[in-house]
Design a protein around this motif. Sequence first.
Motif, PDB file in Angstrom:
ATOM      1  N   ARG A  86       0.838  -1.208   0.000  1.00  0.00           N
ATOM      2  CA  ARG A  86       0.000   0.000   0.000  1.00  0.00           C
ATOM      3  C   ARG A  86       0.871   1.256   0.000  1.00  0.00           C
ATOM      4  O   ARG A  86       0.546   2.250  -0.661  1.00  0.00           O
ATOM      5  CB  ARG A  86      -0.939   0.003   1.199  1.00  0.00           C
ATOM      6  N   LEU A  87       1.971   1.228   0.756  1.00  0.00           N
ATOM      7  CA  LEU A  87       2.885   2.374   0.769  1.00  0.00           C
ATOM      8  C   LEU A  87       3.524   2.576  -0.602  1.00  0.00           C
ATOM      9  O   LEU A  87       3.673   3.716  -1.063  1.00  0.00           O
ATOM     10  CB  LEU A  87       3.958   2.186   1.841  1.00  0.00           C
ATOM     11  N   LEU A  88       3.900   1.482  -1.254  1.00  0.00           N
ATOM     12  CA  LEU A  88       4.455   1.572  -2.608  1.00  0.00           C
ATOM     13  C   LEU A  88       3.441   2.180  -3.561  1.00  0.00           C
ATOM     14  O   LEU A  88       3.773   3.071  -4.356  1.00  0.00           O
ATOM     15  CB  LEU A  88       4.889   0.190  -3.096  1.00  0.00           C
ATOM     16  N   ALA A  89       2.204   1.722  -3.480  1.00  0.00           N
ATOM     17  CA  ALA A  89       1.152   2.255  -4.355  1.00  0.00           C
ATOM     18  C   ALA A  89       0.969   3.750  -4.139  1.00  0.00           C
ATOM     19  O   ALA A  89       0.885   4.525  -5.102  1.00  0.00           O
ATOM     20  CB  ALA A  89      -0.156   1.515  -4.110  1.00  0.00           C
ATOM     21  N   ALA A  90       0.927   4.181  -2.870  1.00  0.00           N
ATOM     22  CA  ALA A  90       0.793   5.616  -2.575  1.00  0.00           C
ATOM     23  C   ALA A  90       2.007   6.379  -3.096  1.00  0.00           C
ATOM     24  O   ALA A  90       1.876   7.481  -3.647  1.00  0.00           O
ATOM     25  CB  ALA A  90       0.607   5.831  -1.079  1.00  0.00           C
ATOM     26  N   GLY A  91       3.187   5.801  -2.934  1.00  0.00           N
ATOM     27  CA  GLY A  91       4.406   6.444  -3.443  1.00  0.00           C
ATOM     28  C   GLY A  91       4.382   6.613  -4.949  1.00  0.00           C
ATOM     29  O   GLY A  91       4.822   7.638  -5.482  1.00  0.00           O
ATOM     30  N   LEU A  92       3.858   5.624  -5.636  1.00  0.00           N
ATOM     31  CA  LEU A  92       3.752   5.721  -7.093  1.00  0.00           C
ATOM     32  C   LEU A  92       2.758   6.807  -7.507  1.00  0.00           C
ATOM     33  O   LEU A  92       2.983   7.514  -8.497  1.00  0.00           O
ATOM     34  CB  LEU A  92       3.358   4.367  -7.686  1.00  0.00           C
ATOM     35  N   ILE A  93       1.668   6.935  -6.755  1.00  0.00           N
ATOM     36  CA  ILE A  93       0.713   8.007  -7.044  1.00  0.00           C
ATOM     37  C   ILE A  93       1.383   9.362  -6.846  1.00  0.00           C
ATOM     38  O   ILE A  93       1.241  10.267  -7.686  1.00  0.00           O
ATOM     39  CB  ILE A  93      -0.556   7.867  -6.172  1.00  0.00           C
ATOM     40  N   ILE A  94       2.127   9.508  -5.757  1.00  0.00           N
ATOM     41  CA  ILE A  94       2.832  10.769  -5.495  1.00  0.00           C
ATOM     42  C   ILE A  94       3.848  11.044  -6.600  1.00  0.00           C
ATOM     43  O   ILE A  94       3.960  12.178  -7.085  1.00  0.00           O
ATOM     44  CB  ILE A  94       3.498  10.740  -4.107  1.00  0.00           C
ATOM     45  N   ALA A  95       4.574  10.022  -7.034  1.00  0.00           N
ATOM     46  CA  ALA A  95       5.516  10.194  -8.139  1.00  0.00           C
ATOM     47  C   ALA A  95       4.801  10.639  -9.408  1.00  0.00           C
ATOM     48  O   ALA A  95       5.292  11.514 -10.136  1.00  0.00           O
ATOM     49  CB  ALA A  95       6.277   8.895  -8.377  1.00  0.00           C
ATOM     50  N   GLY A  96       3.626  10.100  -9.652  1.00  0.00           N
ATOM     51  CA  GLY A  96       2.829  10.512 -10.810  1.00  0.00           C
ATOM     52  C   GLY A  96       2.384  11.954 -10.715  1.00  0.00           C
ATOM     53  O   GLY A  96       2.409  12.692 -11.705  1.00  0.00           O
ATOM     54  N   ILE A  97       1.976  12.365  -9.512  1.00  0.00           N
ATOM     55  CA  ILE A  97       1.556  13.756  -9.319  1.00  0.00           C
ATOM     56  C   ILE A  97       2.723  14.709  -9.590  1.00  0.00           C
ATOM     57  O   ILE A  97       2.580  15.710 -10.293  1.00  0.00           O
ATOM     58  CB  ILE A  97       1.014  13.973  -7.881  1.00  0.00           C
ATOM     59  N   ILE A  98       3.879  14.381  -9.047  1.00  0.00           N
ATOM     60  CA  ILE A  98       5.055  15.233  -9.229  1.00  0.00           C
ATOM     61  C   ILE A  98       5.448  15.276 -10.705  1.00  0.00           C
ATOM     62  O   ILE A  98       5.719  16.358 -11.253  1.00  0.00           O
ATOM     63  CB  ILE A  98       6.227  14.725  -8.364  1.00  0.00           C
ATOM     64  N   THR A  99       5.432  14.127 -11.361  1.00  0.00           N
ATOM     65  CA  THR A  99       5.773  14.091 -12.780  1.00  0.00           C
ATOM     66  C   THR A  99       4.792  14.899 -13.607  1.00  0.00           C
ATOM     67  O   THR A  99       5.187  15.643 -14.513  1.00  0.00           O
ATOM     68  CB  THR A  99       5.823  12.629 -13.268  1.00  0.00           C
ATOM     69  N   MET A 100       3.502  14.791 -13.302  1.00  0.00           N
ATOM     70  CA  MET A 100       2.493  15.541 -14.031  1.00  0.00           C
ATOM     71  C   MET A 100       2.712  17.046 -13.848  1.00  0.00           C
ATOM     72  O   MET A 100       2.607  17.816 -14.801  1.00  0.00           O
ATOM     73  CB  MET A 100       1.096  15.138 -13.560  1.00  0.00           C
ATOM     74  N   LYS A 101       3.028  17.467 -12.620  1.00  0.00           N
ATOM     75  CA  LYS A 101       3.281  18.889 -12.354  1.00  0.00           C
ATOM     76  C   LYS A 101       4.497  19.363 -13.133  1.00  0.00           C
ATOM     77  O   LYS A 101       4.479  20.430 -13.765  1.00  0.00           O
ATOM     78  CB  LYS A 101       3.473  19.093 -10.836  1.00  0.00           C
ATOM     79  N   LEU A 102       5.564  18.596 -13.115  1.00  0.00           N
ATOM     80  CA  LEU A 102       6.787  18.982 -13.825  1.00  0.00           C
ATOM     81  C   LEU A 102       6.598  19.012 -15.336  1.00  0.00           C
ATOM     82  O   LEU A 102       7.256  19.784 -16.033  1.00  0.00           O
ATOM     83  CB  LEU A 102       7.932  18.030 -13.460  1.00  0.00           C
ATOM     84  N   ALA A 103       5.691  18.187 -15.834  1.00  0.00           N
ATOM     85  CA  ALA A 103       5.462  18.107 -17.279  1.00  0.00           C
ATOM     86  C   ALA A 103       4.549  19.210 -17.793  1.00  0.00           C
ATOM     87  O   ALA A 103       4.401  19.374 -19.003  1.00  0.00           O
ATOM     88  CB  ALA A 103       4.870  16.741 -17.627  1.00  0.00           C
ATOM     89  N   THR A 104       3.937  19.962 -16.888  1.00  0.00           N
ATOM     90  CA  THR A 104       2.998  21.001 -17.307  1.00  0.00           C
ATOM     91  C   THR A 104       3.720  22.324 -17.522  1.00  0.00           C
ATOM     92  O   THR A 104       4.531  22.718 -16.752  1.00  0.00           O
ATOM     93  CB  THR A 104       1.878  21.163 -16.255  1.00  0.00           C
TER      94      THR A 104
END
Length: 104
Positions: A86-104
């Motif tokens: 579950r922690l890994l899954a949450a970490g991956l979501i956070i990584a996705g959020i950060i990547t999406m922000k950086l890509a905008t």
Amino acid sequence: MAWVYLVLAGLLEIVWAVAMKQSQGFTRIWPTGIMVAGMIASFWLLAVAMRTLPLGTSYTIWVGIGAVGAFIVGIALFGEPMTPARLLAAGLIIAGIITMKLAT
């Protein structure tokens, strides 16, 4: 300012998700009212943020904040399990959020 609106919308998504849990299937009036108010405010702030930000970015970050926030609240308030998966899954979501922000 759109990013501030988006973060606030995400935080309100956490509020309405927790209130939904507390409403016990909409049988308790106050949590149900908080849920409805939180949903309306969250959707409104998301819509305002989308005036400026791209749809995909806005929606992904909004959902991500809500998902990770609800996950954290579930652990902190409701004693939900904090397993490595579950922690890994949450970490991956956070990584996705950060990547999406950086890509905008």
